[in-house]
Design a protein around this motif. Sequence first.
Motif, mmCIF file in Angstrom:
data_model
loop_
_atom_site.group_PDB
_atom_site.id
_atom_site.type_symbol
_atom_site.label_atom_id
_atom_site.label_comp_id
_atom_site.label_asym_id
_atom_site.label_seq_id
_atom_site.Cartn_x
_atom_site.Cartn_y
_atom_site.Cartn_z
ATOM 1 N N GLN A 1 -0.218 -49.968 -2.320
ATOM 2 C CA GLN A 1 -1.503 -49.429 -1.898
ATOM 3 C C GLN A 1 -2.590 -50.482 -2.090
ATOM 4 O O GLN A 1 -2.972 -50.791 -3.222
ATOM 5 C CB GLN A 1 -1.847 -48.170 -2.706
ATOM 6 N N PRO A 2 -3.102 -51.086 -1.013
ATOM 7 C CA PRO A 2 -4.121 -52.130 -1.170
ATOM 8 C C PRO A 2 -5.445 -51.567 -1.657
ATOM 9 O O PRO A 2 -5.784 -50.413 -1.398
ATOM 10 C CB PRO A 2 -4.248 -52.705 0.245
ATOM 11 N N ALA A 3 -6.185 -52.398 -2.364
ATOM 12 C CA ALA A 3 -7.491 -51.987 -2.867
ATOM 13 C C ALA A 3 -8.485 -51.892 -1.710
ATOM 14 O O ALA A 3 -8.324 -52.569 -0.688
ATOM 15 C CB ALA A 3 -7.986 -53.001 -3.902
ATOM 16 N N PRO A 4 -9.518 -51.061 -1.847
ATOM 17 C CA PRO A 4 -10.533 -50.949 -0.793
ATOM 18 C C PRO A 4 -11.203 -52.300 -0.534
ATOM 19 O O PRO A 4 -11.412 -53.098 -1.449
ATOM 20 C CB PRO A 4 -11.526 -49.934 -1.376
ATOM 21 N N ILE B 1 -12.032 -59.248 6.483
ATOM 22 C CA ILE B 1 -10.628 -58.856 6.537
ATOM 23 C C ILE B 1 -10.482 -57.538 7.310
ATOM 24 O O ILE B 1 -11.244 -56.597 7.086
ATOM 25 C CB ILE B 1 -10.032 -58.688 5.125
ATOM 26 N N VAL B 2 -9.536 -57.499 8.224
ATOM 27 C CA VAL B 2 -9.242 -56.280 8.980
ATOM 28 C C VAL B 2 -7.789 -55.908 8.727
ATOM 29 O O VAL B 2 -6.901 -56.755 8.766
ATOM 30 C CB VAL B 2 -9.467 -56.485 10.497
ATOM 31 N N ARG B 3 -7.556 -54.621 8.440
ATOM 32 C CA ARG B 3 -6.201 -54.143 8.185
ATOM 33 C C ARG B 3 -5.686 -53.328 9.358
ATOM 34 O O ARG B 3 -6.459 -52.719 10.086
ATOM 35 C CB ARG B 3 -6.171 -53.289 6.909
ATOM 36 N N SER B 4 -4.363 -53.316 9.497
ATOM 37 C CA SER B 4 -3.737 -52.492 10.526
ATOM 38 C C SER B 4 -3.918 -51.020 10.168
ATOM 39 O O SER B 4 -4.250 -50.680 9.023
ATOM 40 C CB SER B 4 -2.251 -52.830 10.649
ATOM 41 N N VAL B 5 -3.698 -50.141 11.137
ATOM 42 C CA VAL B 5 -3.854 -48.704 10.916
ATOM 43 C C VAL B 5 -2.948 -48.234 9.780
ATOM 44 O O VAL B 5 -3.324 -47.392 8.965
ATOM 45 C CB VAL B 5 -3.545 -47.927 12.212
ATOM 46 N N THR B 6 -1.748 -48.794 9.716
ATOM 47 C CA THR B 6 -0.794 -48.403 8.678
ATOM 48 C C THR B 6 -1.051 -49.102 7.350
ATOM 49 O O THR B 6 -0.399 -48.799 6.357
ATOM 50 C CB THR B 6 0.637 -48.751 9.130
ATOM 51 N N GLU B 7 -2.014 -50.043 7.353
ATOM 52 C CA GLU B 7 -2.355 -50.828 6.167
ATOM 53 C C GLU B 7 -1.162 -51.615 5.626
ATOM 54 O O GLU B 7 -1.063 -51.878 4.434
ATOM 55 C CB GLU B 7 -2.949 -49.934 5.064
ATOM 56 N N ASN B 8 -0.268 -52.009 6.534
ATOM 57 C CA ASN B 8 0.849 -52.872 6.148
ATOM 58 C C ASN B 8 0.521 -54.345 6.351
ATOM 59 O O ASN B 8 1.191 -55.222 5.795
ATOM 60 C CB ASN B 8 2.103 -52.527 6.966
ATOM 61 N N PHE B 9 -0.503 -54.613 7.173
ATOM 62 C CA PHE B 9 -0.860 -55.986 7.497
ATOM 63 C C PHE B 9 -2.375 -56.161 7.435
ATOM 64 O O PHE B 9 -3.126 -55.204 7.609
ATOM 65 C CB PHE B 9 -0.364 -56.371 8.899
ATOM 66 N N ALA B 10 -2.795 -57.393 7.206
ATOM 67 C CA ALA B 10 -4.225 -57.709 7.186
ATOM 68 C C ALA B 10 -4.429 -59.088 7.793
ATOM 69 O O ALA B 10 -3.557 -59.953 7.714
ATOM 70 C CB ALA B 10 -4.766 -57.684 5.753
#
Length: 202
Positions: free
Chosen positions: A158-161, A168-177
Amino acid sequence: VEDACSEDSEGFIRVWCGAHQFDLKFEGFYGGLTSGGWRTDLFGLVNYLRSRINWTNETSKCPKIITCRWLSASRTLDWLCDHRLIIDDLLVAQQPDQAPDDSWWIVLFMAREVASKSAITFKILQGKTLLLQQQREALMKFIDGLCSHFGIEVLEGQPAPLPAGSTIVRSVTENFAVNTAAIRNMWMDMGQFITNKVDGLQ
């Protein structure tokens, strides 16, 4: 063969062709760009250019995309990028409905980067004696290459806010940035044509 494999036969494992699955992923990749709008505009522009017989003596005919073999799209993207100035002049002069906006051209050049790196992976996956492990290794090498080229970070857990004002932009699934500043620098390295398109968005 597929019907026979669909039966519960002990000792047999049904496996889809790796190259075909990779091709289907690229169908999804192109279809997912700007929620499908980019691919629609791509087909519209290609059809428009192909319909204009001998519109210039300086170009060959735009290659069409074979939708059952998305590897063919790489040739089309290369052609569009290589003839970008002549095409842009034509579209400015004729003002057809198929003329894409500045953002479309930027996505085109980024998609071309991905497509060009996929070509060698396609060739490897089409090997007739390739083992499953070798297919997996080829696909992982392709993914690692993309991450390295675009500066994509694979996130675990779980990445930090993100802090306010972060690039930095994260993917919808927050698996990539990915760092948007790095992407902007990549655009600048693509030459004056894309630099002008980026400036046109501001």
